[in-house]
Scaffold this motif. Sequence first.
Motif, PDB file in Angstrom:
ATOM      1  N   TYR A  78       0.830  -1.197   0.000  1.00 32.56           N
ATOM      2  CA  TYR A  78       0.000   0.000   0.000  1.00 32.56           C
ATOM      3  C   TYR A  78       0.869   1.254   0.000  1.00 32.56           C
ATOM      4  CZ  TYR A  78      -3.806  -3.115   1.424  1.00 32.56           C
ATOM      5  OH  TYR A  78      -4.724  -4.122   1.486  1.00 32.56           O
ATOM      6  N   CYS A  79       0.445   2.212  -0.785  1.00 25.31           N
ATOM      7  CA  CYS A  79       1.072   3.529  -0.796  1.00 25.31           C
ATOM      8  C   CYS A  79       0.343   4.423   0.203  1.00 25.31           C
ATOM      9  CB  CYS A  79       0.981   4.113  -2.198  1.00 25.31           C
ATOM     10  SG  CYS A  79       1.658   5.772  -2.372  1.00 25.31           S
ATOM     11  N   ASP A  80       1.103   5.228   0.902  1.00 24.53           N
ATOM     12  CA  ASP A  80       0.549   6.128   1.906  1.00 24.53           C
ATOM     13  C   ASP A  80       1.124   7.519   1.693  1.00 24.53           C
ATOM     14  OD1 ASP A  80       1.653   7.226   4.904  1.00 24.53           O
ATOM     15  OD2 ASP A  80      -0.494   6.896   4.684  1.00 24.53           O
ATOM     16  N   ALA A  81       0.294   8.526   1.899  1.00 23.37           N
ATOM     17  CA  ALA A  81       0.774   9.901   1.768  1.00 23.37           C
ATOM     18  C   ALA A  81       0.243  10.756   2.894  1.00 23.37           C
ATOM     19  CB  ALA A  81       0.354  10.492   0.434  1.00 23.37           C
ATOM     20  N   GLY A  82       1.123  11.520   3.489  1.00 20.12           N
ATOM     21  CA  GLY A  82       0.721  12.562   4.416  1.00 20.12           C
ATOM     22  C   GLY A  82       0.658  13.852   3.620  1.00 20.12           C
ATOM     23  N   ALA A  83      -0.506  14.471   3.585  1.00 21.57           N
ATOM     24  CA  ALA A  83      -0.686  15.591   2.673  1.00 21.57           C
ATOM     25  C   ALA A  83      -1.570  16.673   3.267  1.00 21.57           C
ATOM     26  CB  ALA A  83      -1.305  15.094   1.364  1.00 21.57           C
ATOM     27  N   ILE A  84      -1.395  17.858   2.724  1.00 23.34           N
ATOM     28  CA  ILE A  84      -2.283  18.969   3.024  1.00 23.34           C
ATOM     29  C   ILE A  84      -3.127  19.200   1.774  1.00 23.34           C
ATOM     30  CG2 ILE A  84      -2.456  21.407   3.644  1.00 23.34           C
ATOM     31  CD1 ILE A  84       0.293  21.110   4.990  1.00 23.34           C
ATOM     32  N   VAL A  85      -4.435  19.204   1.962  1.00 21.52           N
ATOM     33  CA  VAL A  85      -5.349  19.319   0.826  1.00 21.52           C
ATOM     34  C   VAL A  85      -6.239  20.534   1.006  1.00 21.52           C
ATOM     35  CG1 VAL A  85      -5.322  16.817   0.525  1.00 21.52           C
ATOM     36  CG2 VAL A  85      -7.156  17.890   1.854  1.00 21.52           C
ATOM     37  N   ARG A  86      -6.891  20.894  -0.085  1.00 13.91           N
ATOM     38  CA  ARG A  86      -7.852  22.001  -0.041  1.00 13.91           C
ATOM     39  C   ARG A  86      -9.154  21.496   0.540  1.00 13.91           C
ATOM     40  NH1 ARG A  86      -5.603  22.227  -5.161  1.00 13.91           N
ATOM     41  NH2 ARG A  86      -4.320  24.046  -5.618  1.00 13.91           N
ATOM     42  N   GLY A  87      -9.457  21.860   1.756  1.00 13.88           N
ATOM     43  CA  GLY A  87     -10.742  21.527   2.335  1.00 13.88           C
ATOM     44  C   GLY A  87     -11.751  22.615   2.061  1.00 13.88           C
ATOM     45  N   LEU A  88     -12.990  22.352   2.412  1.00 12.11           N
ATOM     46  CA  LEU A  88     -14.053  23.329   2.157  1.00 12.11           C
ATOM     47  C   LEU A  88     -13.833  24.611   2.955  1.00 12.11           C
ATOM     48  CD1 LEU A  88     -17.181  20.990   2.105  1.00 12.11           C
ATOM     49  CD2 LEU A  88     -15.988  22.040   0.162  1.00 12.11           C
ATOM     50  N   ALA A  89     -13.240  24.453   4.143  1.00 13.18           N
ATOM     51  CA  ALA A  89     -13.038  25.614   5.020  1.00 13.18           C
ATOM     52  C   ALA A  89     -11.580  26.029   5.078  1.00 13.18           C
ATOM     53  CB  ALA A  89     -13.550  25.297   6.418  1.00 13.18           C
ATOM     54  N   GLY A  90     -10.767  25.455   4.206  1.00 12.93           N
ATOM     55  CA  GLY A  90      -9.353  25.791   4.222  1.00 12.93           C
ATOM     56  C   GLY A  90      -8.494  24.550   4.154  1.00 12.93           C
ATOM     57  N   PRO A  91      -7.164  24.707   4.277  1.00 14.67           N
ATOM     58  CA  PRO A  91      -6.258  23.557   4.192  1.00 14.67           C
ATOM     59  C   PRO A  91      -6.511  22.539   5.304  1.00 14.67           C
ATOM     60  CG  PRO A  91      -5.060  25.619   3.979  1.00 14.67           C
ATOM     61  CD  PRO A  91      -6.449  25.976   4.402  1.00 14.67           C
ATOM     62  N   VAL A  92      -6.424  21.285   4.944  1.00 15.51           N
ATOM     63  CA  VAL A  92      -6.636  20.190   5.884  1.00 15.51           C
ATOM     64  C   VAL A  92      -5.491  19.206   5.742  1.00 15.51           C
ATOM     65  CG1 VAL A  92      -8.119  18.269   6.551  1.00 15.51           C
ATOM     66  CG2 VAL A  92      -9.145  20.423   5.775  1.00 15.51           C
ATOM     67  N   SER A  93      -4.925  18.792   6.859  1.00 16.26           N
ATOM     68  CA  SER A  93      -3.857  17.802   6.850  1.00 16.26           C
ATOM     69  C   SER A  93      -4.441  16.424   7.092  1.00 16.26           C
ATOM     70  CB  SER A  93      -2.837  18.130   7.939  1.00 16.26           C
ATOM     71  OG  SER A  93      -1.799  17.157   7.971  1.00 16.26           O
ATOM     72  N   GLY A  94      -4.000  15.444   6.333  1.00 15.40           N
ATOM     73  CA  GLY A  94      -4.542  14.113   6.496  1.00 15.40           C
ATOM     74  C   GLY A  94      -3.592  13.038   6.016  1.00 15.40           C
ATOM     75  N   ASP A  95      -3.973  11.823   6.270  1.00 14.77           N
ATOM     76  CA  ASP A  95      -3.204  10.645   5.862  1.00 14.77           C
ATOM     77  C   ASP A  95      -4.061   9.860   4.888  1.00 14.77           C
ATOM     78  OD1 ASP A  95      -1.970   7.633   7.245  1.00 14.77           O
ATOM     79  OD2 ASP A  95      -0.835   9.103   6.113  1.00 14.77           O
ATOM     80  N   TYR A  96      -3.490   9.519   3.739  1.00 18.27           N
ATOM     81  CA  TYR A  96      -4.276   8.913   2.659  1.00 18.27           C
ATOM     82  C   TYR A  96      -3.618   7.621   2.189  1.00 18.27           C
ATOM     83  CZ  TYR A  96      -6.255  13.548   2.806  1.00 18.27           C
ATOM     84  OH  TYR A  96      -6.852  14.703   3.240  1.00 18.27           O
ATOM     85  N   TRP A  97      -4.468   6.691   1.747  1.00 20.32           N
ATOM     86  CA  TRP A  97      -3.994   5.377   1.346  1.00 20.32           C
ATOM     87  C   TRP A  97      -4.467   5.021  -0.056  1.00 20.32           C
ATOM     88  CZ3 TRP A  97      -0.781   2.479   4.381  1.00 20.32           C
ATOM     89  CH2 TRP A  97      -0.661   2.867   5.718  1.00 20.32           C
ATOM     90  N   GLY A  98      -3.628   4.251  -0.755  1.00 18.34           N
ATOM     91  CA  GLY A  98      -4.042   3.683  -2.019  1.00 18.34           C
ATOM     92  C   GLY A  98      -4.763   2.371  -1.797  1.00 18.34           C
ATOM     93  N   GLN A  99      -5.193   1.765  -2.895  1.00 21.79           N
ATOM     94  CA  GLN A  99      -5.953   0.511  -2.830  1.00 21.79           C
ATOM     95  C   GLN A  99      -5.063  -0.708  -2.680  1.00 21.79           C
ATOM     96  OE1 GLN A  99      -9.436   0.202  -2.764  1.00 21.79           O
ATOM     97  NE2 GLN A  99      -9.153   2.381  -2.326  1.00 21.79           N
ATOM     98  N   GLY A 100      -3.786  -0.550  -2.954  1.00 16.67           N
ATOM     99  CA  GLY A 100      -2.861  -1.659  -2.802  1.00 16.67           C
ATOM    100  C   GLY A 100      -2.558  -2.362  -4.104  1.00 16.67           C
ATOM    101  N   THR A 101      -1.381  -2.956  -4.156  1.00 17.92           N
ATOM    102  CA  THR A 101      -0.983  -3.771  -5.303  1.00 17.92           C
ATOM    103  C   THR A 101      -0.354  -5.058  -4.763  1.00 17.92           C
ATOM    104  OG1 THR A 101       0.295  -3.785  -7.372  1.00 17.92           O
ATOM    105  CG2 THR A 101       1.299  -2.640  -5.520  1.00 17.92           C
TER     106      THR A 101
END
Length: 123
Positions: A94-117
């Motif tokens: 699985y690929c994982d990314a710690g990222a800051i994204v554009r949220g509705l109310a501003g930047p949001v930090s989160g942890d995201y995962w792929g579906q896996g290979t």
Amino acid sequence: QVQLVESGGGLVQSGGSLRLSCAASGRLLSIYTMGWYRQAPGKERELVATINRGGSATYADSAKGRFTISGDNAMISVYLQMNSLKPEDTAVYYCDAGAIVRGLAGPVSGDYWGQGTQVFVSS
């Protein structure tokens, strides 16, 4: 908000090599770390390797000397070169990314995962 798409898995004989790729897309402002984890049947998900935006990498003991993680300059893609593969490397990666994204109310930090290979190493 963030999509991670992995590729490069497959079947390989013991001692062989594979190169996994992961590409990130979405409402990204910045990715500060990316990594690879794996989960074998009946086992918990475990860290394989991570890399941060500065290029510093960390590896699980099982990956040291055999696997190399790398990323592009924009930190949108991450790769895992796996050499000298062993049957015990068989797992879903699985690929994982710690990222800051554009949220509705501003930047949001989160942890995201792929579906896996799936990686399968035959003896």
